[in-house]
Design a protein around this motif. Structure first.
Motif, PDB file in Angstrom:
ATOM      1  N   GLY A 140       0.811  -1.202   0.000  1.00  0.00           N
ATOM      2  CA  GLY A 140       0.000   0.000   0.000  1.00  0.00           C
ATOM      3  C   GLY A 140       0.847   1.256   0.000  1.00  0.00           C
ATOM      4  O   GLY A 140       1.801   1.368   0.774  1.00  0.00           O
ATOM      5  N   TYR A 141       0.487   2.185  -0.889  1.00  0.00           N
ATOM      6  CA  TYR A 141       1.212   3.460  -0.995  1.00  0.00           C
ATOM      7  C   TYR A 141       0.347   4.590  -0.459  1.00  0.00           C
ATOM      8  O   TYR A 141      -0.815   4.727  -0.833  1.00  0.00           O
ATOM      9  CB  TYR A 141       1.564   3.713  -2.467  1.00  0.00           C
ATOM     10  N   SER A 142       0.904   5.402   0.465  1.00  0.00           N
ATOM     11  CA  SER A 142       0.224   6.571   1.010  1.00  0.00           C
ATOM     12  C   SER A 142      -1.105   6.160   1.657  1.00  0.00           C
ATOM     13  O   SER A 142      -1.125   5.373   2.596  1.00  0.00           O
ATOM     14  CB  SER A 142       0.028   7.615  -0.086  1.00  0.00           C
ATOM     15  N   MET A 143      -2.234   6.646   1.145  1.00  0.00           N
ATOM     16  CA  MET A 143      -3.518   6.219   1.707  1.00  0.00           C
ATOM     17  C   MET A 143      -3.722   4.719   1.528  1.00  0.00           C
ATOM     18  O   MET A 143      -4.376   4.067   2.346  1.00  0.00           O
ATOM     19  CB  MET A 143      -4.656   6.985   1.043  1.00  0.00           C
ATOM     20  N   GLY A 144      -3.132   4.166   0.471  1.00  0.00           N
ATOM     21  CA  GLY A 144      -3.184   2.715   0.294  1.00  0.00           C
ATOM     22  C   GLY A 144      -2.528   1.978   1.442  1.00  0.00           C
ATOM     23  O   GLY A 144      -2.928   0.862   1.788  1.00  0.00           O
ATOM     24  N   GLY A 145      -1.514   2.600   2.071  1.00  0.00           N
ATOM     25  CA  GLY A 145      -0.911   2.002   3.259  1.00  0.00           C
ATOM     26  C   GLY A 145      -1.902   1.937   4.398  1.00  0.00           C
ATOM     27  O   GLY A 145      -1.927   0.966   5.166  1.00  0.00           O
TER      28      GLY A 145
ATOM     29  N   MET B  48       2.882  -7.452   4.627  1.00  0.00           N
ATOM     30  CA  MET B  48       2.398  -6.112   4.308  1.00  0.00           C
ATOM     31  C   MET B  48       3.582  -5.186   4.051  1.00  0.00           C
ATOM     32  O   MET B  48       4.516  -5.127   4.847  1.00  0.00           O
ATOM     33  CB  MET B  48       1.554  -5.592   5.482  1.00  0.00           C
ATOM     34  N   THR B  49       3.539  -4.491   2.911  1.00  0.00           N
ATOM     35  CA  THR B  49       4.547  -3.490   2.580  1.00  0.00           C
ATOM     36  C   THR B  49       3.873  -2.122   2.558  1.00  0.00           C
ATOM     37  O   THR B  49       2.850  -1.938   1.891  1.00  0.00           O
ATOM     38  CB  THR B  49       5.200  -3.761   1.216  1.00  0.00           C
ATOM     39  N   LEU B  50       4.434  -1.160   3.287  1.00  0.00           N
ATOM     40  CA  LEU B  50       3.875   0.178   3.403  1.00  0.00           C
ATOM     41  C   LEU B  50       4.843   1.185   2.814  1.00  0.00           C
ATOM     42  O   LEU B  50       6.008   1.239   3.224  1.00  0.00           O
ATOM     43  CB  LEU B  50       3.617   0.515   4.873  1.00  0.00           C
ATOM     44  N   ILE B  51       4.364   1.990   1.863  1.00  0.00           N
ATOM     45  CA  ILE B  51       5.186   3.030   1.256  1.00  0.00           C
ATOM     46  C   ILE B  51       4.622   4.381   1.698  1.00  0.00           C
ATOM     47  O   ILE B  51       3.531   4.766   1.282  1.00  0.00           O
ATOM     48  CB  ILE B  51       5.193   2.922  -0.278  1.00  0.00           C
ATOM     49  N   ALA B  52       5.325   5.071   2.580  1.00  0.00           N
ATOM     50  CA  ALA B  52       4.884   6.371   3.121  1.00  0.00           C
ATOM     51  C   ALA B  52       3.412   6.330   3.518  1.00  0.00           C
ATOM     52  O   ALA B  52       2.592   7.086   2.995  1.00  0.00           O
ATOM     53  CB  ALA B  52       5.127   7.479   2.098  1.00  0.00           C
ATOM     54  N   PRO B  53       3.039   5.483   4.464  1.00  0.00           N
ATOM     55  CA  PRO B  53       1.619   5.284   4.786  1.00  0.00           C
ATOM     56  C   PRO B  53       1.025   6.433   5.603  1.00  0.00           C
ATOM     57  O   PRO B  53       1.700   7.067   6.409  1.00  0.00           O
ATOM     58  CB  PRO B  53       1.636   3.997   5.612  1.00  0.00           C
ATOM     59  N   VAL B  54      -0.267   6.671   5.402  1.00  0.00           N
ATOM     60  CA  VAL B  54      -0.977   7.706   6.161  1.00  0.00           C
ATOM     61  C   VAL B  54      -1.512   7.114   7.468  1.00  0.00           C
ATOM     62  O   VAL B  54      -1.419   5.919   7.718  1.00  0.00           O
ATOM     63  CB  VAL B  54      -2.158   8.285   5.355  1.00  0.00           C
TER      64      VAL B  54
END
Length: 362
Positions: free
Chosen positions: A141-146, A163-169
Motif C-alpha cells: 500500500g502506498y500513502s492512503m493505500g498504506g 504487508m509493505t507500506l510506502i509512506a503510509p498515512v
C-alpha cells in the motif's frame, strides 16, 4: 434601510450564482456508466471491470494463476496506473499481481456514499472474494493505500501473509490551511466542484516532474478527472477517512507476528518522514528503509528501487515458510533491513545502502 435591502439582494444573488455554478460544474462531466466503460475497454484505456455491492471496480490481474498473489493498493488521488512498472518484474518472478482503482478514483465507480475506512475495506475484501481468492495474500500500500492495507490486515489477519507500506498515512497530522478549508461544509464542496479538476491535475503534474516517463500517468490522471464524482469522492475521503488517526489499526497489526516492510523518502512533504518514528513504535516488527533526497512519489520516481525492495521482502516470506528452523519449524524473517547512510553512493536512490541478509541461527 435601503442599504440593508440591497445587501440582502446581493447575498441572495451570490448564493444563487454559487448554487447554479455548483450544479453546472457537476453536470459538465460525463457519467462513468456501462457505455463509458465499454468505450474505455475498446480504446485500450481499461483492463477489467467487476461489479460489487457498492459499485463497479476497475482492476488489472496478471501472472500465473498458481502464483502467490500480491495486491497493490494506490493512494489518495492518483489511480492504480502508478503500479504499471511493477507488473512485469513481479509476474516474471512467478507472482500473480492485482491492482485496482479505489472507489472514487481512476475508472472505478464513484458511489454516493461516505468514503470511510469501512468502504475501502469492504471494497478490497469484496474484490478478493469475487475473484475467488481463498489464501493469504501479500499486500502493498502506498500513502492512503498504506492505511487501507493496514485496516484490512487488522480486520482480516487470516487473509494476509505480509504487508509493505510506502509512506503510509494515518500516523500523524497531514492537514494544512487549505485542507482545513476544504473540510468545511458548503465552501469546501463548492471549491472542489468548481476548481478541483485544476487543483488535482496541477498537484499530479508537480509530482510527475521527477518521474522518468510522466506521460501515461498524467493521461490517466486527466482521464479520471473527466468523469463525474471524482472531486466529491476525494472530499468525502478527506472528511471521513482516518488519514491522520489510524493508530489503533497499526497497533493491532503490531501486536501480531505479521511481517511488515516500510519504505519512505526522507524528503517527503506529503506524509512526513517524522511519522516513521510513530510507525516503528506501533509496528515493532517492521523493517524500515528510508532514502534521503527522495519525496512522497518514491514509488513512481524510482520503481526499480522500490520494486527491488518489495521483491526481496517477498522472497524472505518464501524463505520463512520453506526454510526449516529449530525442530523443523519455519524460520522467522531472514533479515532486518535498516536505513543506513552510504557516503560512496551518490544522490537519490543510492543514498541508503542495502545491508546483506543476515540468516538467523537455527
Amino acid at each position: 434601510m435601503t442599504y440593508v435591502k440591497a445587501l440582502g439582494v446581493l447575498l441572495v444573488a451570490i448564493t444563487l450564482i454559487m448554487l447554479m455554478s455548483y450544479w453546472a460544474a457537476g453536470r459538465a462531466r460525463a457519467a462513468l456508466d456501462a457505455d463509458a466503460r465499454d468505450k474505455l475497454l475498446a480504446e485500450g484505456h481499461a483492463y477489467s471491470f467487476l461489479d460489487l455491492p457498492q459499485g463497479t471496480v476497475h482492476y488489472r490481474l496478471e501472472g500465473p494463476e498458481t502464483g502467490q498473489l500480491v495486491v497493490l493498493v494506490h493512494g489518495f488521488a492518483t489511480p492504480s496506473i502508478i503500479w504499471s512498472q511493477y507488473f512485469k518484474p513481479l509476474t516474471d518472478a512467478g507472482y500473480r499481481v492485482l491492482a485496482f482503482d479505489n472507489f472514487g478514483r481512476g475508472l472505478s465507480d464513484r458511489p454516493d456514499t461516505v468514503y470511510d475506512a469501512d468502504l475501502f475495506d469492504n471494497q478490497l475484501s469484496g474484490l478478493l472474494d469475487a475473484l475467488g481468492v481463498n489464501r493469504r495474500v501479500d499486500l502493498v500500500g502506498y500513502s492512503m493505500g498504506g492505511g487501507i492495507v493496514t485496516v484490512f490486515a487488522a480486520r482480516h489477519p487470516e487473509r494476509v501473509r505480509s504487508m509493505t507500506l510506502i509512506a503510509p498515512v494515518g500516523l500523524g497530522k497531514l492537514s494544512n490551511e487549505r485542507t482545513e478549508m476544504l473540510r468545511r461544509p458548503l465552501i469546501g464542496d463548492w471549491i472542489i466542484r468548481l476548481f478541483g479538476t485544476k487543483m488535482f491535475y496541477a498537484a499530479a503534474a508537480e509530482e510527475a516532474k521527477s518521474i522518468p516517463n510522466p506521460g501515461p500517468l498524467l493521461a490517466a490522471v486527466n482521464r479520471q478527472l473527466q468523469f463525474r464524482g471524482y472531486g466529491d469522492a476525494l472530499l468525502s475521503t478527506m472528511r471521513n477517512y482516518p488519514l491522520e488517526t489510524a493508530d489503533a489499526f497499526y497497533a493491532t497489526v503490531g501486536a501480531s507476528s505479521l511481517p511488515v516492510l516500510a519504505i519512505w523518502g526522507e524528503a517527503d512533504e506529503v506524509v512526513p518522514f517524522d511519522h516513521a518514528e510513530r510507525l516503528m513504535e506501533l509496528l515493532p516488527q517492521a523493517q524500515l528503509r528510508s532514502y534521503p533526497g527522495m519525496g512522497h512519489n518514491i514509488g513512481v520516481a524510482d520503481p526499480d528501487l522500490v520494486g527491488g525492495l518489495i521483491m526481496r521482502f517477498l522472497g524472505e516470506q518464501e524463505a520463512r515458510i520453506t526454510s526449516p528452523g529449530a525442530a523443523g519449524k519455519p524460520r522467522g524473517p531472514l533479515a532486518r533491513m535498516e536505513s543506513r547512510r552510504c557516503a560512496s553512493c551518490g544522490g537519490n536512490s543510492g543514498d541508503t545502502a542495502i545491508t546483506p541478509p543476515i540468516p538467523q541461527a537455527n
